[in-house]
Design an enzyme around this catalytic site. Structure first.
Site, PDB file in Angstrom:
ATOM      1  N   CYS A  75       9.800  13.341 -12.831  1.00 51.58           N
ATOM      2  CA  CYS A  75      10.909  14.776 -12.316  1.00 51.58           C
ATOM      3  C   CYS A  75      12.178  14.188 -12.012  1.00 51.58           C
ATOM      4  O   CYS A  75      12.377  13.488 -11.638  1.00 51.58           O
ATOM      5  CB  CYS A  75      10.125  15.405 -10.706  1.00 51.58           C
ATOM      6  SG  CYS A  75      11.162  16.418 -10.838  1.00 51.58           S
ATOM      7  N   CYS A  78      13.305  14.386  -8.435  1.00 55.86           N
ATOM      8  CA  CYS A  78      13.231  14.050  -7.117  1.00 55.86           C
ATOM      9  C   CYS A  78      14.079  13.150  -7.736  1.00 55.86           C
ATOM     10  O   CYS A  78      13.563  11.790  -6.487  1.00 55.86           O
ATOM     11  CB  CYS A  78      11.638  13.539  -7.794  1.00 55.86           C
ATOM     12  SG  CYS A  78      10.915  15.474  -8.084  1.00 55.86           S
TER      13      CYS A  78
END
Length: 314
Positions: A75, A78
């Protein structure tokens, strides 16, 4: 990005009952001590939590607020958000702790928190979940939300602190520096300058079309830019009034992804794709592919939506 204010959400927005009494794995370290001297080997203010060790973290939240960061290695957003969370938590010097959950390695926690989209950030206060925000948000917004969280925790009698010895011992592991264009994009996001962030990510992709982090970041910041200042109720009313209006449906689908309602967003756009004449479908397909990239190609919801899209194409 929408940021629900903590407060009225103390009524269990997610069901943690299946995890509440889960025994910890024998080799797992204990949660950080509170209001006392930290023994040797104590965990820092930022630590990992697993399906097995969650019970200890839940108990810790009865004394000090615990921020939960749900993330995954693949991700891109993230990787932008996590250093910001770690920085702000560390600066608060033990008034909050940050528990990081790798959703791929801990599916029970991901399911318990109803993690439909990551990064997803919530908190535990007195054993109860408090939704905070989804997606990468600017540092000042993180500070503001954490300040509200501390006020909420105080209202519920959760005012303990985790001892910080010398500060450095509790600092998070140093992250490798971001590539220059990624750093420029991240700084622009912090300032709310999404146009500059988009330009930086586009330049990074022009230099390296295989830069997966830049591609994910570009999709995320474009999404942030599109939903900025949008009124949800007005958008839904417009979409309901014009069921085949591409722009109106796009707005609600974007808002659904930001709000974590990923299946709803995909279903809306796939229904729109099916209803349109073949020569008007291209923009819908492009928007679907962009949202697939934001959510993640390996996500089960993306896989299902891709299968339905393929069935509509052939």
């Amino acid at each position: 990005m929408s940021t629900p204010a903590p407060g009225s959400v103390m009524r269990g927005a997610v069901d943690l009952s299946s995890l509440r009494n889960r025994p910890a794995a024998p080799a797992a370290p204990a949660a950080p001590p509170v209001d006392g001297a930290a023994p040797a080997g104590a965990l820092p203010l930022v630590f990992d939590v697993t399906d097995a060790t969650f019970g200890e973290v839940l108990e810790l939240s009865r004394t000090v607020p615990v921020v939960i960061d749900l993330w995954a290695e693949w991700c891109g957003p993230c990787k932008q958000l996590s250093p910001v969370l770690e920085k702000v938590v560390t600066e608060l010097a033990g008034r909050l702790v940050l528990a990081k959950v790798d959703v791929d390695a801990n599916p029970q926690l991901a399911q318990g928190f109803r993690a439909q989209s990551i990064p997803m950030v919530l908190a535990l206060v007195a054993g109860q979940p408090v939704p905070l925000f989804t997606g990468a948000v600017p540092e000042q917004q993180v500070r503001d939300v954490f300040a509200q969280l501390l006020q909420l925790a105080a209202q519920h009698g959760v005012t303990g602190t985790v001892p910080v010895e010398g500060g450095a011992a509790n600092a998070p592991a140093e992250e490798p520096p971001l590539p220059p264009l990624h750093a420029e994009a991240f700084a622009a996001i912090e300032e709310g300058d999404y146009a500059r962030a988009i330009a930086a990510y586009e330049k990074a992709l022009a230099e390296n079309p295989r830069d997966a982090d830049a591609r994910a970041g570009l999709g995320q910041v474009r999404l942030l830019d599109r939903v900025q200042g949008v009124d949800l109720q007005a958008a839904r009313a417009a979409a309901a009034a014009e069921s085949t209006g591409v722009d109106a449906q796009f707005v609600v689908a974007d808002l659904d992804v930001v709000g974590g309602h990923v299946d709803d967003a995909f279903g809306r756009l796939l229904d729109l794709f099916a209803a349109l004449p073949s020569d008007e479908r291209a923009p819908v397909r492009e928007r679907l592919l962009e949202l697939f990239g934001i959510v993640g190609d390996d996500d089960a919801r993306v896989i299902r939506a891709r299968a339905r899209l393929a069935s509509l194409l052939f």
